[in-house]
Every structure is written in C-alpha cells, then in structure tokens.
Write an enzyme that holds these catalytic residues in place. Sequence first.
Site, PDB file in Angstrom:
ATOM      1  CB  SER A 142      -0.863  -0.006   1.269  1.00 45.36           C
ATOM      2  OG  SER A 142      -1.572   1.198   1.407  1.00 45.36           O
ATOM      3  CE1 TYR A 155      -4.918  -1.734   5.059  1.00 44.98           C
ATOM      4  CE2 TYR A 155      -3.763   0.301   4.583  1.00 44.98           C
ATOM      5  CZ  TYR A 155      -4.382  -0.851   4.147  1.00 44.98           C
ATOM      6  OH  TYR A 155      -4.449  -1.121   2.793  1.00 44.98           O
TER       7      TYR A 155
HETATM    8  N1  LIG Z   1      -8.663  -0.173  -1.912  1.00 42.93           N
HETATM    9  C1  LIG Z   1      -7.615   0.576  -1.625  1.00 42.93           C
HETATM   10  O1  LIG Z   1      -7.669   1.814  -1.702  1.00 42.93           O
HETATM   11  C2  LIG Z   1      -6.310  -0.070  -1.226  1.00 42.93           C
HETATM   12  C3  LIG Z   1      -5.144   0.702  -1.239  1.00 42.93           C
HETATM   13  C4  LIG Z   1      -3.931   0.113  -0.916  1.00 42.93           C
HETATM   14  C5  LIG Z   1      -3.880  -1.227  -0.605  1.00 42.93           C
HETATM   15  N2  LIG Z   1      -5.013  -1.969  -0.582  1.00 42.93           N
HETATM   16  C6  LIG Z   1      -4.891  -3.401  -0.278  1.00 42.93           C
HETATM   17  O2  LIG Z   1      -5.401  -4.123  -1.377  1.00 42.93           O
HETATM   18  C7  LIG Z   1      -5.773  -5.436  -0.946  1.00 42.93           C
HETATM   19  C8  LIG Z   1      -7.134  -5.778  -1.521  1.00 42.93           C
HETATM   20  O3  LIG Z   1      -8.099  -4.890  -0.950  1.00 42.93           O
HETATM   21  P1  LIG Z   1      -9.379  -4.363  -1.717  1.00 42.93           P
HETATM   22  O4  LIG Z   1      -9.279  -2.894  -1.749  1.00 42.93           O
HETATM   23  O5  LIG Z   1      -9.594  -5.107  -2.983  1.00 42.93           O
HETATM   24  O6  LIG Z   1     -10.482  -4.713  -0.610  1.00 42.93           O
HETATM   25  P2  LIG Z   1     -11.798  -5.602  -0.640  1.00 42.93           P
HETATM   26  O7  LIG Z   1     -12.382  -5.433   0.724  1.00 42.93           O
HETATM   27  O8  LIG Z   1     -12.634  -5.298  -1.817  1.00 42.93           O
HETATM   28  O9  LIG Z   1     -11.238  -7.097  -0.800  1.00 42.93           O
HETATM   29  C9  LIG Z   1     -10.508  -7.740   0.217  1.00 42.93           C
HETATM   30  C10 LIG Z   1     -10.885  -9.209   0.226  1.00 42.93           C
HETATM   31  O10 LIG Z   1     -10.079  -9.869   1.231  1.00 42.93           O
HETATM   32  C11 LIG Z   1     -10.900 -10.809   1.874  1.00 42.93           C
HETATM   33  N3  LIG Z   1     -10.387 -11.133   3.205  1.00 42.93           N
HETATM   34  C12 LIG Z   1     -10.414 -10.345   4.310  1.00 42.93           C
HETATM   35  N4  LIG Z   1      -9.891 -10.998   5.348  1.00 42.93           N
HETATM   36  C13 LIG Z   1      -9.522 -12.219   4.895  1.00 42.93           C
HETATM   37  C14 LIG Z   1      -8.933 -13.346   5.507  1.00 42.93           C
HETATM   38  N5  LIG Z   1      -8.631 -13.350   6.814  1.00 42.93           N
HETATM   39  N6  LIG Z   1      -8.684 -14.436   4.740  1.00 42.93           N
HETATM   40  C15 LIG Z   1      -9.003 -14.441   3.431  1.00 42.93           C
HETATM   41  N7  LIG Z   1      -9.572 -13.401   2.793  1.00 42.93           N
HETATM   42  C16 LIG Z   1      -9.829 -12.312   3.528  1.00 42.93           C
HETATM   43  C17 LIG Z   1     -12.269 -10.143   1.951  1.00 42.93           C
HETATM   44  O11 LIG Z   1     -13.308 -11.082   2.199  1.00 42.93           O
HETATM   45  C18 LIG Z   1     -12.365  -9.474   0.603  1.00 42.93           C
HETATM   46  O12 LIG Z   1     -12.957 -10.313  -0.357  1.00 42.93           O
HETATM   47  C19 LIG Z   1      -5.709  -5.389   0.582  1.00 42.93           C
HETATM   48  O13 LIG Z   1      -4.507  -6.005   1.012  1.00 42.93           O
HETATM   49  C20 LIG Z   1      -5.683  -3.907   0.894  1.00 42.93           C
HETATM   50  O14 LIG Z   1      -5.049  -3.626   2.135  1.00 42.93           O
HETATM   51  C21 LIG Z   1      -6.235  -1.419  -0.887  1.00 42.93           C
END
Ligand SMILES: NC(=O)c1ccc[n+]([C@@H]2O[C@H](COP(=O)([O-])OP(=O)(O)OC[C@H]3O[C@@H](n4cnc5c(N)ncnc54)[C@H](O)[C@@H]3O)[C@@H](O)[C@H]2O)c1
Length: 257
Positions: A142, A155
């Site tokens: 991130s 986080y």
């Molecule tokens: N969306 C953003 O702005 C952003 C920015 C930087 C990094 N990220 C990172 O991107 C990655 C994906 O996030 P996203 O934005 O697609 O979010 P999202 O919430 O759409 O998807 C995350 C998925 O992870 C699954 N999950 C959560 N806990 C879990 C566990 N213990 N075991 C298995 N699966 C689990 C959830 O059920 C969900 O389907 C994450 O690591 C997040 O920290 C997101």
Amino acid sequence: MSLKDKVVLITGAGSGMGRAMVNEFLLEGARVAAVDINADNVREVVEEADAGDRAIAVTTDVADEASVEACTAAILAWSGQIDVLCNNAGIIDSFRPAHEISLHEWNRTLAVNLTGPFLMARSVIRNSMLPRSKGAIVNTASISSFSAAGGGTAYTASKHGVLGLTRQLTFDYGQHGIRVNAICPGATYTNLAAPDGGSDTLPDSETEIARTPARRWGQPREIARLAVYLAGDDADFIHGSAMVIDGGWLSAARNPI
Ligand SMILES: NC(=O)c1ccc[n+]([C@@H]2O[C@H](COP(=O)([O-])OP(=O)(O)OC[C@H]3O[C@@H](n4cnc5c(N)ncnc54)[C@H](O)[C@@H]3O)[C@@H](O)[C@H]2O)c1
C-alpha cells in the site's frame, strides 16, 4: 503468453482487486485458485468467470495456520503445483490513533495483513516453489507501506511490515528462482476504500481524491494488470521491488492542500 497454464493462487479473490486479478490472470490463460474468507463471494467470482476447470474457489482464513495449510493442500491436489502467489487479502482498520484502538483491532489487522502473507508464502514456498526452484509472489502492500494517513496505526504498521516481508523473502529465495515483489496501491475503488463501504471513520473520499494528482480513484483492473506483469516472465529481473500505483498520491503527500 508466459502465464498460459501457470497455476495462480489469489487471496482476497472475493472482492475488489483480488476479483479483478482472477479475471485478468484467466485472460492470460492461467489456471486460478481463488481464495477468500467469504465463501459466497469467492464462489460467485469463480462462477461468473465461467472458466470451467481452469478456476476453483477455496474458502480460507489467511490468518489461520491450519486453514492456510488445508488451502494449499487442496490447491496442490487440484493442480499439482503453484507457480504464482498473489498475497492480496487485507482489511482496513478504524483509522484511529494508537491510544484509541483495542489490542483486538491491532492483532486482527496484523494477523490478516501481515501474518496472512507470511503463512501463505511459507506454505507455497515449502510445498511447491522451493522444490521446483521456481515461482513468483506478488504481495499487495500500500501507500501505507511508506507513509502515515492512508490508514490508522494498525493498518500502516501492517503494510510497512509487508514490505519487510517482501525484501526478506527476496533475500532468502531470489537465488532459488523465486521472485517476490510488492504492489503499493493508492486509493482504489473497492469495498475496502470506497465511500459507501467499510468503516464510517474512513477519510472523506473527496479529500482523498483531491490530494491525488490524478484526481480520480484507481480501478481494481489497473492494480490487477500490474500483478499480471510482475508475475510474468517479462518481469524476470524484477526482485524485491515495491511498485507504487497511486495516481501520484505519495508524490503529493508532503504538499498538503
Ligand atoms: N482499496 C484501496 O484503496 C487499497 C489501497 C492500498 C492497498 N489496498 C490493499 O489491497 C488489498 C485488496 O483490498 P481491496 O481494496 O480489494 O479490498 P476488498 O475489501 O474489496 O477485498 C478484500 C478481500 O479480502 C478478503 N479477506 C479479508 N480478510 C480475509 C482473511 N482473513 N482471509 C481471506 N480473505 C480475507 C475479503 O473477504 C475481501 O474479499 C488489501 O490487502 C488492501 O489492504 C487497498
């Protein structure tokens, strides 16, 4: 196509970036094991992908050692090998400062965001990549791997840790044919960060976008294409990198508006 018939394990595949990764890797001709803690969502993603026996859904909690071991065993029984691991599952915290958060919030955020990628990497390296001296791991880190304010205490600490994990795995396994890299997204339009999803303490989306030079959300598919690139042979000399894909957010972070 260097990813044709490769076996790709994607965590967090039931939503957002992980869901987009499932679709993009399938388009490249890969076989995909879609892994998520949410059984209904990940089953739906695989059904919608309509890829026949090239995709399976596996319900797993990446923070749980037994669940992770059962997951990789099931995928290896299906495919015989795991070529690519996308450690993408993650949760956001409450955006609150340290004195306001519980130990439970800290522990669960670290367990999913940092211990999860460790457990998955350890299992896949042990059981498939090291014996075959081959593999690629793509960790979703991130902008919070570099700076504060993209999340709260737990986080931000967890995502800094993901970069440390990426670098140590690179140091230990690069010589064994295993490449490990991190993707560092900025504000991306998913359930985790979008204004109508997640915590009510998320920063106001207009402010987030206003401080992003690109003046828009990133889209999950854009993140997924970077994962496809890093997993493929064109990235063969890229080890231990932290690829920022944030519309310029980090560049502008020191220039408050
Ligand atoms: N969306 C953003 O702005 C952003 C920015 C930087 C990094 N990220 C990172 O991107 C990655 C994906 O996030 P996203 O934005 O697609 O979010 P999202 O919430 O759409 O998807 C995350 C998925 O992870 C699954 N999950 C959560 N806990 C879990 C566990 N213990 N075991 C298995 N699966 C689990 C959830 O059920 C969900 O389907 C994450 O690591 C997040 O920290 C997101």
